[in-house]
Design a protein around this motif. Sequence first.
Motif, PDB file in Angstrom:
ATOM      1  N   GLY A 194      93.146 -43.780 -47.522  1.00 62.11           N
ATOM      2  CA  GLY A 194      93.882 -43.345 -47.755  1.00 62.11           C
ATOM      3  C   GLY A 194      95.036 -44.791 -49.120  1.00 62.11           C
TER       4      GLY A 194
ATOM      5  N   PHE B 280      88.276 -37.988 -49.219  1.00 61.03           N
ATOM      6  CA  PHE B 280      88.424 -37.006 -49.118  1.00 61.03           C
ATOM      7  C   PHE B 280      87.866 -36.306 -49.872  1.00 61.03           C
TER       8      PHE B 280
ATOM      9  N   PHE C 174      92.051 -35.577 -54.342  1.00 69.31           N
ATOM     10  CA  PHE C 174      91.602 -36.125 -53.201  1.00 69.31           C
ATOM     11  C   PHE C 174      90.258 -36.268 -53.733  1.00 69.31           C
TER      12      PHE C 174
ATOM     13  N   ASN D  19      88.307 -41.716 -43.638  1.00 71.96           N
ATOM     14  CA  ASN D  19      88.932 -42.325 -44.569  1.00 71.96           C
ATOM     15  C   ASN D  19      89.479 -42.634 -45.254  1.00 71.96           C
TER      16      ASN D  19
ATOM     17  N   GLY E   2      96.117 -40.723 -53.638  1.00 71.88           N
ATOM     18  CA  GLY E   2      94.761 -39.924 -52.097  1.00 71.88           C
ATOM     19  C   GLY E   2      94.437 -40.756 -52.144  1.00 71.88           C
ATOM     20  N   SER E   3      92.510 -40.285 -51.751  1.00 67.46           N
ATOM     21  CA  SER E   3      91.647 -40.427 -50.852  1.00 67.46           C
ATOM     22  C   SER E   3      90.370 -40.025 -51.367  1.00 67.46           C
TER      23      SER E   3
ATOM     24  N   TRP F 211      96.950 -37.909 -42.960  1.00 74.23           N
ATOM     25  CA  TRP F 211      97.405 -39.309 -44.040  1.00 74.23           C
ATOM     26  C   TRP F 211      99.269 -39.196 -44.125  1.00 74.23           C
TER      27      TRP F 211
ATOM     28  N   CYS G  42      95.185 -33.407 -44.541  1.00 77.81           N
ATOM     29  CA  CYS G  42      95.870 -33.831 -44.826  1.00 77.81           C
ATOM     30  C   CYS G  42      97.752 -34.487 -43.630  1.00 77.81           C
TER      31      CYS G  42
ATOM     32  N   GLU H   1      97.524 -27.860 -50.242  1.00 77.93           N
ATOM     33  CA  GLU H   1      97.691 -29.386 -49.843  1.00 77.93           C
ATOM     34  C   GLU H   1      98.769 -29.937 -50.071  1.00 77.93           C
TER      35      GLU H   1
END
Length: 449
Positions: free
Chosen positions: A76, A130, A94, A74, A127-128, A147, A144, A172
């Motif tokens: 970030g 994901f 996310f 992913n 964020g991401s 990340w 997490c 999270e």
Amino acid sequence: MSQIDYVLSAIKEKNPGQPEFHQAVSEVFDSIHPILASNKRYLDEKVFERMAEPERVISFRVCWTDDNNEIHVNRGYRVQMNSAMGPYKGGLRFHPTLNMSILKFLAFEQTFKNALTGLPLGAGKGGSDFDPKHKSDREIMRFCQAWMMEAHRHIGHFTDIPAGDIGVGEKEIGYLFGTFKKIKNEFQGSITGKGPLWGGSILRPEATGYGLIHFASYILAEINETLENKVCLVSGSGNVSQFAMEKLLEDKATVVGFSDSTGYIHDEEGVDWHKLAFLKELKNVKRESIEGYAEKFPSATFYKTGETNIWSIPADCAFPCATQNEMDEKDVKLLEKNGLILIAEGANMPLTDPAIKEVQRSGVMYAPGKAANAGGVAISGLEMTQNRLGRYWSRERMEKELKLIMHGIHEKCLETIKKNDLIAHDYLNAANIAGFERVAKAMLAQGSW
């Protein structure tokens, strides 16, 4: 083209293919156009151009392994937008649709929102792409941790303090904070939204939803109205929506509709405390569609996502709390036709630009998100204060502080309306102008960085 008009066109040209960011910048620019025209220094020192350009954009690879031992990749992000008022502050999202346009619009909006609270907070967002849905707790934990292995280089309690947002709740935050603490070998308030047993603040989960309803109450008081017996719609069914509904019940309003990504519920009898508890379990524990609510309660009907939406239900007050651009012009016209008196934004930029223009034309009271949903970041700022002091404050104190901050934002809007000869109850332009002037003055005082 005039010098002022060139400002906006140059920003758009510099950021192609970013519609959400263009929308957010244009909305603020329309509000502050007269301010720029009357203050040549803002133009000469390119204050608005600097506000629209992030101080730093960080993008990084996040590799993690699922429960079947398959590797996933992913992306970030962290957008550190503006630090004129304090360290960067803003949530992590996310979600598979996350991109740079959305992140920059969120970070840009955060600049003004944080300034309006009166707390020493800059603005950021991250964020991401994901998607935490349908992932096991172990998979979310591993993501997490991955990340934070990269992001820890860029955050800290006097540098950048992330928090939660869509897809990032207390679970999270716990995994992210635990990883940061292990890497840094320090227990510091580098992330907000923590659990109250390990550095978090009482009332943080409720803050955005509660603050939204407080702000709505202050607006209605200006026309000698209250929320009591008002029929209300609250889009979404996540954290902000749930606690907005909770506060509406306390204020004796009637919530007849809410939604999620699968559709919306129309409960003609209204949500009560028992039904709200069921909804919280359905969404927070079981993580299931709100269709289960209609299966449980005969007074409710579930409508799948399609041609109609939650805004087709007649109501007095609408609280869009789901995501950006969820309410368009035709929705506003239908709500107005059905007797709507107030729209208050719990989400960030939930109205499209044509929808906002229709609201302004219609005379429906309108509370923009920069002002109305600032309760979350306000309590996050107070969580930072408690972490630095090494103390926990009571629920009663946090409730009082939240109401004071939301009342202060409302009073600042009224003051700005009067000072700038705006139309009565023009909270949109007032919030944009007040936030801009606070940040602009701080930026000018610190030089042309």
